[in-house]
Design a protein around this motif. Structure first.
Motif, PDB file in Angstrom:
ATOM      1  N   VAL A  25       0.845  -1.195   0.000  1.00  0.00           N
ATOM      2  CA  VAL A  25       0.000   0.000   0.000  1.00  0.00           C
ATOM      3  C   VAL A  25       0.876   1.240   0.000  1.00  0.00           C
ATOM      4  O   VAL A  25       1.843   1.321   0.754  1.00  0.00           O
ATOM      5  CB  VAL A  25      -0.889   0.023   1.274  1.00  0.00           C
ATOM      6  CG1 VAL A  25      -1.732   1.302   1.313  1.00  0.00           C
ATOM      7  CG2 VAL A  25      -1.776  -1.206   1.351  1.00  0.00           C
ATOM      8  N   MET A  72      -9.471  -0.307   4.147  1.00  0.00           N
ATOM      9  CA  MET A  72      -8.066  -0.696   4.317  1.00  0.00           C
ATOM     10  C   MET A  72      -7.861  -1.905   5.247  1.00  0.00           C
ATOM     11  O   MET A  72      -7.113  -2.829   4.902  1.00  0.00           O
ATOM     12  CB  MET A  72      -7.260   0.517   4.796  1.00  0.00           C
ATOM     13  CG  MET A  72      -5.766   0.333   4.794  1.00  0.00           C
ATOM     14  SD  MET A  72      -5.112   0.007   3.158  1.00  0.00           S
ATOM     15  CE  MET A  72      -5.132   1.628   2.431  1.00  0.00           C
ATOM     16  N   GLY A  79       6.527   5.620   7.704  1.00  0.00           N
ATOM     17  CA  GLY A  79       5.827   4.461   7.141  1.00  0.00           C
ATOM     18  C   GLY A  79       4.721   3.965   8.056  1.00  0.00           C
ATOM     19  O   GLY A  79       4.964   3.147   8.946  1.00  0.00           O
ATOM     20  N   ILE A  80       3.507   4.474   7.843  1.00  0.00           N
ATOM     21  CA  ILE A  80       2.383   4.101   8.722  1.00  0.00           C
ATOM     22  C   ILE A  80       1.809   2.742   8.308  1.00  0.00           C
ATOM     23  O   ILE A  80       1.314   1.990   9.152  1.00  0.00           O
ATOM     24  CB  ILE A  80       1.293   5.208   8.695  1.00  0.00           C
ATOM     25  CG1 ILE A  80       1.861   6.495   9.333  1.00  0.00           C
ATOM     26  CG2 ILE A  80       0.038   4.770   9.432  1.00  0.00           C
ATOM     27  CD1 ILE A  80       0.890   7.651   9.415  1.00  0.00           C
ATOM     28  N   VAL A  81       1.905   2.418   7.016  1.00  0.00           N
ATOM     29  CA  VAL A  81       1.287   1.169   6.539  1.00  0.00           C
ATOM     30  C   VAL A  81       1.789  -0.073   7.318  1.00  0.00           C
ATOM     31  O   VAL A  81       0.981  -0.906   7.713  1.00  0.00           O
ATOM     32  CB  VAL A  81       1.472   1.019   5.013  1.00  0.00           C
ATOM     33  CG1 VAL A  81       1.094  -0.374   4.546  1.00  0.00           C
ATOM     34  CG2 VAL A  81       0.641   2.070   4.278  1.00  0.00           C
ATOM     35  N   GLU A 138      -0.118  -0.324  10.451  1.00  0.00           N
ATOM     36  CA  GLU A 138      -1.518  -0.725  10.241  1.00  0.00           C
ATOM     37  C   GLU A 138      -1.589  -2.236  10.019  1.00  0.00           C
ATOM     38  O   GLU A 138      -2.491  -2.910  10.538  1.00  0.00           O
ATOM     39  CB  GLU A 138      -2.104   0.052   9.052  1.00  0.00           C
ATOM     40  CG  GLU A 138      -2.214   1.550   9.355  1.00  0.00           C
ATOM     41  CD  GLU A 138      -2.623   2.431   8.180  1.00  0.00           C
ATOM     42  OE1 GLU A 138      -3.040   3.567   8.416  1.00  0.00           O
ATOM     43  OE2 GLU A 138      -2.494   1.991   7.023  1.00  0.00           O
TER      44      GLU A 138
HETATM   45  N1  UDP Z   1      -3.753   5.029   2.325  1.00  0.00           N
HETATM   46  C1  UDP Z   1      -5.115   4.947   2.116  1.00  0.00           C
HETATM   47  N2  UDP Z   1      -5.567   4.637   0.863  1.00  0.00           N
HETATM   48  C2  UDP Z   1      -4.731   4.399  -0.176  1.00  0.00           C
HETATM   49  C3  UDP Z   1      -3.337   4.481   0.049  1.00  0.00           C
HETATM   50  C4  UDP Z   1      -2.875   4.801   1.316  1.00  0.00           C
HETATM   51  O1  UDP Z   1      -5.918   5.129   3.038  1.00  0.00           O
HETATM   52  O2  UDP Z   1      -5.210   4.124  -1.260  1.00  0.00           O
HETATM   53  C5  UDP Z   1      -3.250   5.361   3.669  1.00  0.00           C
HETATM   54  C6  UDP Z   1      -2.497   4.227   4.354  1.00  0.00           C
HETATM   55  O3  UDP Z   1      -3.397   3.280   4.918  1.00  0.00           O
HETATM   56  C7  UDP Z   1      -1.667   5.004   5.371  1.00  0.00           C
HETATM   57  C8  UDP Z   1      -1.326   6.283   4.621  1.00  0.00           C
HETATM   58  O4  UDP Z   1      -2.299   6.415   3.580  1.00  0.00           O
HETATM   59  O5  UDP Z   1      -2.456   5.307   6.499  1.00  0.00           O
HETATM   60  C9  UDP Z   1       0.076   6.232   4.023  1.00  0.00           C
HETATM   61  O6  UDP Z   1       1.010   6.506   5.000  1.00  0.00           O
HETATM   62  P1  UDP Z   1       2.541   6.052   4.927  1.00  0.00           P
HETATM   63  O7  UDP Z   1       3.232   6.675   6.083  1.00  0.00           O
HETATM   64  O8  UDP Z   1       2.639   4.577   4.846  1.00  0.00           O
HETATM   65  O9  UDP Z   1       3.100   6.624   3.552  1.00  0.00           O
HETATM   66  P2  UDP Z   1       3.256   8.108   2.967  1.00  0.00           P
HETATM   67  O10 UDP Z   1       2.126   8.277   2.013  1.00  0.00           O
HETATM   68  O11 UDP Z   1       3.192   9.094   4.086  1.00  0.00           O
HETATM   69  O12 UDP Z   1       4.590   8.113   2.278  1.00  0.00           O
END
Ligand code: UDP
Length: 409
Positions: free
Chosen positions: A216, A284, A304-306, A309
């Motif tokens: 993701v 999600m 990196g929140i994914v 999650e």
């Molecule tokens: N996310 C989402 N839908 C999508 C893609 C990403 O809700 O189609 C959310 C994902 O679950 C997470 C965030 O966007 O909560 C991405 O955060 P991350 O720190 O992983 O990456 P960044 O986009 O900040 O580089």
């Protein structure tokens, strides 16, 4: 406490997954809500990027979002926002003259700039969270980096002038120290996760192969989806589902989506790679739960929140050992670390994990435990509050000293 949260491009009200809307938007939204639950009042300042946005929106109990007029009222890439930060700062200055917060928390370097300028006349403590650093981006992206040329120098100044810098991971502390930020002025406060929304029980998206990998993120090259696609060649009976990017109907026109699909075709795995496009936050958890492993192989990752999650959903994470992923994913306990951009090593790690359901379950359980105990937003909000309290105290002597110096000149 009355908290002014400044997030110039990343609105807490935005849909996630598109090029400039990801972890920072979520961080600002969740942190603000969790601080409000602790009894604080939070005002989030973000740029007005559409004509029909009201100036003030109540986003939840104790949280108000203010749409700041700075530049045209339409979406602009974040790399084009710097010329509008003067106007943003003037708005903050006027606002804080009328209604003084106790602390300012700036997110991303341009918010730091606007906040320091806006707070200058009011002796306000400014806490800075960078989310991403220009030096790191330049190192990894080279000529592909479209940040303004002033970014690296300005970030250094912001880091040095902010009352306190809140780094999101230990790797960032080293980068900040290299930029000349005093170690004593840095606190580490990671991003968090909602362990109720992201939990092991609940719906699971249907799968189309014996094994499923999920990845993701925003559809940008540095997220390294192509590494996973290449690894898939060595992983029979396995499908890869990628979520993120523009909404599904706009995916065909997306350059990075096309590049990934072409890459999958070249690797001979196009029939096992599915791009979903942007998916909602509500969808999600079910998607993550459907995975045998969630794979995150960026070139670099400020936090990196994914992975958090996925861990909260009880799913093992195979992650590149970069940035924040070295703090969140514990190698051999909640998942596996692999070197970035190395499909063979990724395939080797995944092959052994996919063949071992017992180990996957153990990693998943340990991940859930770690996400809940260390990274829930309520705990992150408490840690953040302590940083604010410290910044408020640290700002006082400096303010007094500045006033004394000003009086004697
Ligand atoms: N996310 C989402 N839908 C999508 C893609 C990403 O809700 O189609 C959310 C994902 O679950 C997470 C965030 O966007 O909560 C991405 O955060 P991350 O720190 O992983 O990456 P960044 O986009 O900040 O580089």
């Amino acid at each position: 406490m009355r908290i002014a949260m400044v997030s110039e491009h990343a609105s807490p009200l935005a849909a996630l997954g598109e090029v400039d809307a990801g972890g920072q938007n979520l961080h600002v939204a969740e942190l603000s809500a969790a601080l409000a639950r602790l009894g604080h009042t939070v005002t989030v300042y973000t740029r007005r990027d559409a004509r029909d946005l009201p100036e003030r929106v109540v986003a939840g109990a104790g949280v108000t979002v203010v749409h700041v007029p700075a530049g045209p009222a339409r979406r602009l890439p974040k790399d084009e926002l710097l010329p509008h930060m003067g106007e943003f700062a003037e708005f903050l200055d006027a606002e804080w003259a009328r209604d003084r917060p106790d602390v300012v928390h700036a997110h991303f370097w341009m918010s730091g700039l606007a906040s320091l300028l806006g707070a200058r006349g009011h002796g306000l403590p400014v806490v800075q969270t960078f989310h991403a650093l220009g030096t790191v981006k330049r190192r990894h992206q080279g000529a592909l980096d479209t940040s303004p040329s002033e970014r690296v120098a300005l970030e250094r100044q912001i880091g040095q002038r902010a009352t306190r810098v809140a780094a999101t991971c230990s790797d960032e502390v080293f980068e900040l120290a290299r930029m000349g930020v005093r170690r004593a002025n840095i606190s580490v406060v990671p991003c968090g996760v909602d362990p109720e929304l992201f939990s092991p029980g609940g719906e699971r998206a249907p799968t189309g192969a014996p094994h499923r990998l999920v990845s993701v993120g925003r559809l940008v090259p540095r997220k390294g989806f192509d590494t996973i696609i290449s690894a898939l060649r060595r992983l029979p009976d396995t499908e890869l589902v990628i979520a993120g990017g523009p909404p599904r109907q706009a995916l065909a026109a997306d350059e990075e989506a096309r590049r990934l699909q072409e890459h999958a075709a070249r690797e001979g795995v196009a029939d096992r790679v599915r791009l979903l496009g942007q998916i909602s936050r509500a969808e999600m958890p079910a998607l993550l739960r459907s995975a045998d492993a969630v794979v995150c192989t960026p070139w670099y990752e400020p936090f990196g929140i994914v992975p958090l999650e996925a861990m909260a959903c009880g799913v093992p994470v195979v992650a590149a050992a970069v940035g924040g992923l070295t703090d969140t994913v514990v190698d051999g306990i909640t998942g596996l670390h692999v070197p970035p951009r190395r499909p063979e090593e990724l395939a080797r790690a995944l092959r052994s994990l996919l063949a071992d359901p017992g180990r996957r379950a153990a990693y998943g359980a340990a991940g859930r435990d770690r996400a809940c105990s260390r990274y829930n937003w309520d705990r992150i909000a408490q840690d953040t509050r302590r940083v604010y309290e410290r910044a408020i105290v640290e700002c006082r002597p400096r303010e007094t000293a500045d006033q004394a110096a000003g009086g004697s000149r």
